[in-house]
Write an enzyme that holds these catalytic residues in place. Structure first.
Site: not given
Length: 430
Positions: A33, A201, A319
């Site tokens: 994604k 991240s 995540e």
């Protein structure tokens, strides 16, 4: 803020399949994604057409495609997983963000180049997700924005000059990536300076920088600063890697059941945070091996007799927290997951949600200032709420492999990034 199910709304319940022995399976995972949506943005802003191969088809990527089309970009579906993107003058329009962080944070800077106002809105949960950092950054670059959260309207008028912008991106690396992706189109480029707490991240920012460079853009990096020079974004062919974060629940199935799972076409060199699952599973007692297959590699994971807990800083790989938390709830020793306070601003407050759902099934999970402490406990069945969060849903599926009578509410929320997840999962369990 944690969203719980409205008792007046009946959401479907899925009986998570219980593994009755070691699971052995060979799987192909759909495209990333994160890479798909970045490729779509760069293709829309390029000077010439682009082709995107192995596109992920999911709610998040469809929302990005629809959003770009509403701004006047021509996107032709040459095959179910192959797009032709023809850039052009961006026009006024309306963008539905759903719950997609990449849409609500990557498209507002793109909208700065439209010839009229662009309105943004999304799901109810999206209206409380942090947006102030990137919207204030756009204002400092000369772009008019009329609100601090969804819904809002972006209206630039003419091509912004660009320049230096200071931003607190401690809540999400997407604030940085969103500015970087559009920065080459500003007249003078953009220099982004992060001035807040620890930036989470980082692999996602590295992914953005790597893809910009692949499209011909010059970027200078230093600690917490990115200088993007103005220039043409080149049209090109993008081939999308498998989504490694979406692979992690399946690899977890090997860890939980003592089985062996093989994921096809695992990239040797990647900026995807999901690649960290290899070292995580090794530390939890699994055998992990890259196996040469044709011109590439498959990743093979074999689970242990007893899964070990783990102490890990997950600030760069937040995540993966729902997958690792589910594994930790089934482990034989204590786990401590830290560096993930920013997950309170994801699709739901993932720290509160994981704590509530693990404990509801008899687990022992304590929410920390910046993470979770998970201690061994005997779990029992019950309803696992997904909170309209795809990764919460897959975490419930993992626990259901080892615990009788686990039911996951609204498993189809996984369509956000992996349509048909439950069918692939059931086939794997057998």
């Amino acid at each position: 803020m944690v969203f719980v199910s409205d008792s007046s709304i009946s959401l479907p319940i899925w009986d998570a399949p219980r593994a009755r022995g070691p699971i052995v399976s060979d799987l192909a995972i759909p495209g990333s994604k994160s890479i798909t949506n970045r490729a779509l943005i760069l293709a829309a802003l390029a000077s010439t057409p682009s082709t995107i191969i192995d596109v992920l088809r999911s709610r998040d990527t469809d929302l990005m495609t629809d959003g770009l089309r509403s701004l006047g970009i021509t996107i032709t579906e040459e095959a179910v997983d192959r797009y032709r993107v023809e850039p052009g003058q961006l026009s006024a329009g309306s963008v539905e963000c759903g719950l997609a962080g990449t849409v609500m944070r990557f498209l507002p800077p793109v909208a700065a180049f439209a010839d009229g106002p662009v309105h943004f809105d999304g799901d109810p949960q999206a209206r409380v997700r942090p947006m102030t950092s990137i919207l204030d950054a756009l204002r400092s670059l000369g772009v008019e924005v009329d609100n601090n959260n969804l819904p809002f309207t972006v209206n630039a008028g003419e091509v912004p000059e660009g320049g230096v912008v200071e931003i607190d991106a401690s809540g999400s690396s997407q604030f940085v990536s969103g500015l970087l992706l559009s920065a080459p189109r500003f007249k003078n480029g953009v220099t982004v300076k992060h001035v807040g707490g620890r930036l989470p991240s980082m692999p996602h920012i590295e992914m953005t920088v790597d893809m910009l460079r692949s499209a011909g853009i010059e970027i200078e990096e230093s600690e917490n600063q990115w200088v993007v020079h103005p220039g043409e974004i080149l049209g090109r062919t993008w081939r999308i890697e498998p989504d490694l974060s979406n692979a992690t629940p399946f690899l977890a199935a090997a860890a939980v059941t003592g089985g062996t799972i093989k994921i096809n076409h695992w990239p040797i060199k990647t900026t995807q945070p999901g690649d960290a699952i290899r070292s995580i599973l090794e530390r939890m007692g699994c055998e992990v091996e890259l196996v040469a297959q044709g011109e590439g590699y498959d990743l093979s994971v074999t689970g242990p007799v007893a899964l070990k807990g783990i102490e890990i800083d997950m600030s760069d790989i937040g995540e993966l927290t729902p997958t690792v938390a589910a594994l930790a709830a089934l482990a034989s020793t204590e786990s401590r997951l830290t560096g993930i306070a920013h997950l309170r601003g994801h699709e739901t407050d993932r720290l509160a949600a994981l704590t509530a759902e693990i404990n509801k099934l008899g687990g022992k999970c304590t929410e920390l200032k910046d993470g979770l402490l998970i201690e061994p406990a005997s779990l029992h069945g019950g309803v696992w709420h997904s909170y309209a969060d795809h990764r919460m849903a897959t975490a419930g599926a993992i626990i259901g492999l080892a615990v009788d009578d686990v039911q996951v509410e609204d498993i189809k929320t996984t369509s956000k990034t992996f349509p048909g997840f439950e069918n692939v999962w059931e086939e794997m369990v057998g």
